[in-house]
Motif scaffolding. Structure first.
Motif, PDB file in Angstrom:
ATOM      1  N   GLN A 129      33.631  17.743  34.122  1.00  0.00           N
ATOM      2  CA  GLN A 129      33.658  18.832  33.035  1.00  0.00           C
ATOM      3  C   GLN A 129      33.289  20.178  33.661  1.00  0.00           C
ATOM      4  N   ILE A 130      34.043  21.346  33.083  1.00  0.00           N
ATOM      5  CA  ILE A 130      34.031  22.630  33.282  1.00  0.00           C
ATOM      6  C   ILE A 130      32.507  23.116  33.084  1.00  0.00           C
ATOM      7  N   ILE A 131      31.887  23.692  34.270  1.00  0.00           N
ATOM      8  CA  ILE A 131      30.763  24.339  34.028  1.00  0.00           C
ATOM      9  C   ILE A 131      30.521  25.633  33.945  1.00  0.00           C
ATOM     10  N   ALA A 132      31.785  26.174  34.572  1.00  0.00           N
ATOM     11  CA  ALA A 132      31.618  27.880  34.785  1.00  0.00           C
ATOM     12  C   ALA A 132      33.072  28.112  34.789  1.00  0.00           C
ATOM     13  N   THR A 133      33.578  29.369  34.421  1.00  0.00           N
ATOM     14  CA  THR A 133      34.685  29.819  34.650  1.00  0.00           C
ATOM     15  C   THR A 133      34.835  31.233  35.154  1.00  0.00           C
ATOM     16  N   VAL A 134      35.448  31.269  36.152  1.00  0.00           N
ATOM     17  CA  VAL A 134      35.785  32.709  36.708  1.00  0.00           C
ATOM     18  C   VAL A 134      37.163  33.428  36.211  1.00  0.00           C
ATOM     19  N   LYS A 135      37.028  34.506  35.638  1.00  0.00           N
ATOM     20  CA  LYS A 135      38.030  35.228  35.058  1.00  0.00           C
ATOM     21  C   LYS A 135      38.278  36.483  35.576  1.00  0.00           C
ATOM     22  N   ILE A 136      39.557  36.910  36.126  1.00  0.00           N
ATOM     23  CA  ILE A 136      39.873  38.284  36.777  1.00  0.00           C
ATOM     24  C   ILE A 136      40.545  38.905  35.431  1.00  0.00           C
ATOM     25  N   ILE A 137      40.015  40.075  34.949  1.00  0.00           N
ATOM     26  CA  ILE A 137      40.346  40.656  33.493  1.00  0.00           C
ATOM     27  C   ILE A 137      41.946  41.261  33.768  1.00  0.00           C
ATOM     28  N   PRO A 138      42.141  42.142  34.684  1.00  0.00           N
ATOM     29  CA  PRO A 138      43.352  42.678  34.868  1.00  0.00           C
ATOM     30  C   PRO A 138      44.365  41.489  35.701  1.00  0.00           C
ATOM     31  N   PHE A 139      45.509  42.214  36.265  1.00  0.00           N
ATOM     32  CA  PHE A 139      46.294  41.216  36.821  1.00  0.00           C
ATOM     33  C   PHE A 139      45.738  41.210  38.674  1.00  0.00           C
ATOM     34  N   ALA A 140      44.843  41.973  38.819  1.00  0.00           N
ATOM     35  CA  ALA A 140      44.505  42.061  40.103  1.00  0.00           C
ATOM     36  C   ALA A 140      42.931  42.639  40.289  1.00  0.00           C
ATOM     37  N   ALA A 141      42.474  42.198  41.036  1.00  0.00           N
ATOM     38  CA  ALA A 141      41.049  42.876  41.418  1.00  0.00           C
ATOM     39  C   ALA A 141      40.851  43.640  42.708  1.00  0.00           C
ATOM     40  N   PRO A 142      40.228  44.785  42.858  1.00  0.00           N
ATOM     41  CA  PRO A 142      40.257  45.629  44.164  1.00  0.00           C
ATOM     42  C   PRO A 142      39.623  44.612  45.198  1.00  0.00           C
ATOM     43  N   ARG A 143      40.433  44.659  46.461  1.00  0.00           N
ATOM     44  CA  ARG A 143      39.933  43.592  47.421  1.00  0.00           C
ATOM     45  C   ARG A 143      38.655  44.061  47.844  1.00  0.00           C
ATOM     46  N   ALA A 144      38.199  45.140  47.808  1.00  0.00           N
ATOM     47  CA  ALA A 144      36.977  45.661  48.181  1.00  0.00           C
ATOM     48  C   ALA A 144      35.580  45.008  47.467  1.00  0.00           C
TER      49      ALA A 144
END
Length: 534
Positions: A129-144
């Motif tokens: 079962q899925i117990i958490a989900t990570v979502k990147i809101i834009p098309f990329a995230a700052p590497r830092a």
């Protein structure tokens, strides 16, 4: 990252900002545009387009999502593949979800590009079962920011799971004169289902008088169980009532009495050596969710149930007025969504007209072609594996000898591909949420490719048809949600389900693969010879 409108001639390499539909199909949001894409968009009459363009300081959404998800995954939690900036975390056992609120809050405050949502603390979850989900809101995230998130998550397990352990339980019920035997029988049945739902079992049951001495003796005789459940004829009203007095007389120690969960207030916990003893509230006779479930689940997960833990159950402990709470009478395992189950169908009923002989039993690097495909399906999470044969039924069966597959002969194989698909779909078990359709003549399809499609499958998220691609070209196998079974069953003639994909583009998830495995099949002697080349 730059985001905005550009002329089409400047769009190659950019990430499409919004989905577009044209005569040649759907261009989905997030697609990295190629020269061919730009040409097709120009033919649609477009001159400018909204794109995102990443720079060296950005991480693409999928890479960022999987890195954050992998850093979040604690014991008994697995991070899945990333798609469209989302990576799910899956339970690897039945148990209780244990997200760390402080780490989750800190992660969500780190940067607006990175988010994580989890199941509620102590939610009962099932394997897969899925117990958490990570979502990147834009098309990329700052590497830092991603690197900062990884450092932050080194402080502990942001999402972990406490698996249920198989406990042996004894049930003691006290009775008064005139009590109906059916009342005790019904209570036993309800409690037994509760135990089974968390992987434990009832090993003994005793009925005794509602008297401290008689009950104390029954408790002593049950001390070899892991858990002793005591259900009195009358509710426990005080620490000096029959049930607590009997526990103490048997040599036990009362730990807590009362809990801030309604129904379930009159619950008592105790210890008798290493055995946990629970004095049950009257609502334990009911299949409806109550405070007993909260305590029983934590015991089964090996978590403490002291005064502090029980006192902390008050927030969310008002259950009477929550009609959406699941009831055990509906199903002992309905407290959470079950893991998705995917079957595999291998189509092996072709007549090999272009080959001149049965290609499915041709040797490919030491194994028959169809066996290689079956091995890939069996090594994946798909189950069961169903093989549909036709003209060469006996030869295919021999090639698959010893493998745990279901083999069905399509008596109408001369009608064409649709009849084999229908034959396979009819055999898919009712509890399967979808099916992955494999062709028996595709030697490069691997368990990893099948797993990748299963990881992508999420009908609720718009990914009900999962199709592998290589360099933008769609191939096989294809994973179909159950909702499409009726349409597949209505197909006629020598056609597969390819046309249905075009009719349901909004439900399609394209899964880019690293080589040409989704496109390679064996239709001619030349193709077979090429495949045999090292």
């Amino acid at each position: 990252m730059k985001f905005g409108t550009v002329l089409l001639e400047h769009a190659v390499g950019g990430v499409l900002g919004h989905s577009l539909r044209g005569p040649s199909g759907v261009f989905r949001k997030g697609r990295v545009l190629t020269d061919c894409d730009v040409k097709a968009l120009r033919e649609m009459g477009l001159r400018e387009i909204i794109i995102a363009r990443l720079d060296d300081q950005d991480l693409p959404e999928d890479e960022a999502a999987i890195r954050v998800a992998a850093a979040c995954a604690g014991p008994f939690v697995r991070a899945g593949a990333a798609f469209t900036g989302r990576a799910n975390l899956y339970a690897q056992a039945d148990g209780l979800a244990l997200p760390d609120p402080s780490l989750i809050d800190a992660l969500n405050l780190l940067d607006e590009s990175i988010t994580i949502a989890t199941a509620a603390p102590f939610a009962c979850v099932r394997t897969g079962q899925i117990i958490a989900t990570v979502k990147i809101i834009p098309f990329a995230a700052p590497r830092a920011c991603v690197e900062q998130a990884e450092r932050l998550l080194m402080a502990g397990s942001a999402v972990r799971l406490a698996p249920f352990r198989p406990y042996r339980a004894a049930l003691l019920q006290t009775g008064l004169a005139g009590d109906k035997p059916s009342v005790a029988a019904k209570a036993r049945s309800t409690i037994e289902r509760r135990l089974e739902s968390i992987g434990s079992r009832l090993v003994s049951e005793r009925l005794t008088a509602h008297d401290p001495r008689a009950l104390a003796e029954a408790i002593r005789q049950s001390s070899n169980a892991d858990i002793i459940l005591v259900l009195g004829a009358a509710a426990i009203a005080d620490r000096r009532d029959v049930v607590p007095l009997a526990i103490e007389a048997a040599g036990g120690e009362i730990l807590t009495f009362g809990m801030p969960v309604d129904p379930g207030n009159l619950l008592l916990t105790a210890k008798l050596g290493e055995t946990v003893v629970v004095g049950l509230p009257g609502c334990a006779r009911s299949p409806k969710l109550n405070g007993f479930d909260f305590v029983l689940q934590r015991i089964a997960a090996g978590l403490p149930i002291g005064r502090q833990e029980i006192a902390g159950m008050g927030v969310g402990g008002l259950l009477n007025e929550i009609p959406t709470r699941p009831h055990l009478r509906e199903s002992p395992r309905r407290e959470t969504l079950p893991a998705r189950k995917i079957a595999a169908i291998i189509l092996a009923a072709g007549q090999s007209t272009r080959m001149g002989s049965n290609k499915l039993v041709s040797d490919i690097q030491g194994a028959p072609l169809v066996r290689r495909v079956a091995d890939a399906a069996l090594a994946s999470a798909a189950q069961p594996t169903i093989v549909v044969t036709g003209r060469y039924d006996a030869e295919v069966r021999e090639a698959l000898h010893g493998l745990p597959v279901t083999i069905l002969k399509n008596q109408d194989y001369t009608i064409g591909l649709s009849s084999s698909l229908i034959c396979g779909i009819k055999a898919v078990p009712e509890d399967c949420d979808g099916v992955i359709v494999l062709l028996g003549d595709m030697p490069k399809v691997s368990a990893e490719l099948i797993e990748r499609l299963i990881e992508a499958f999420d009908p609720g998220g718009g990914r009900a048809i999962c199709v592998p691609t290589w360099r933008g070209k769609r191939g096989n196998p294809v994973l179909w949600a159950r909702v499409f079974f009726d349409e597949i069953m209505s197909l006629k003639g020598d056609v597969g389900a390819k046309n249905l994909i075009g009719q349901h583009e909004e439900a399609v998830c394209e899964v880019e693969w690293g080589d040409d495995a989704p496109l390679v099949d064996i239709d001619t002697p030349q193709a077979l010879a090429a495949c045999r080349q090292p």
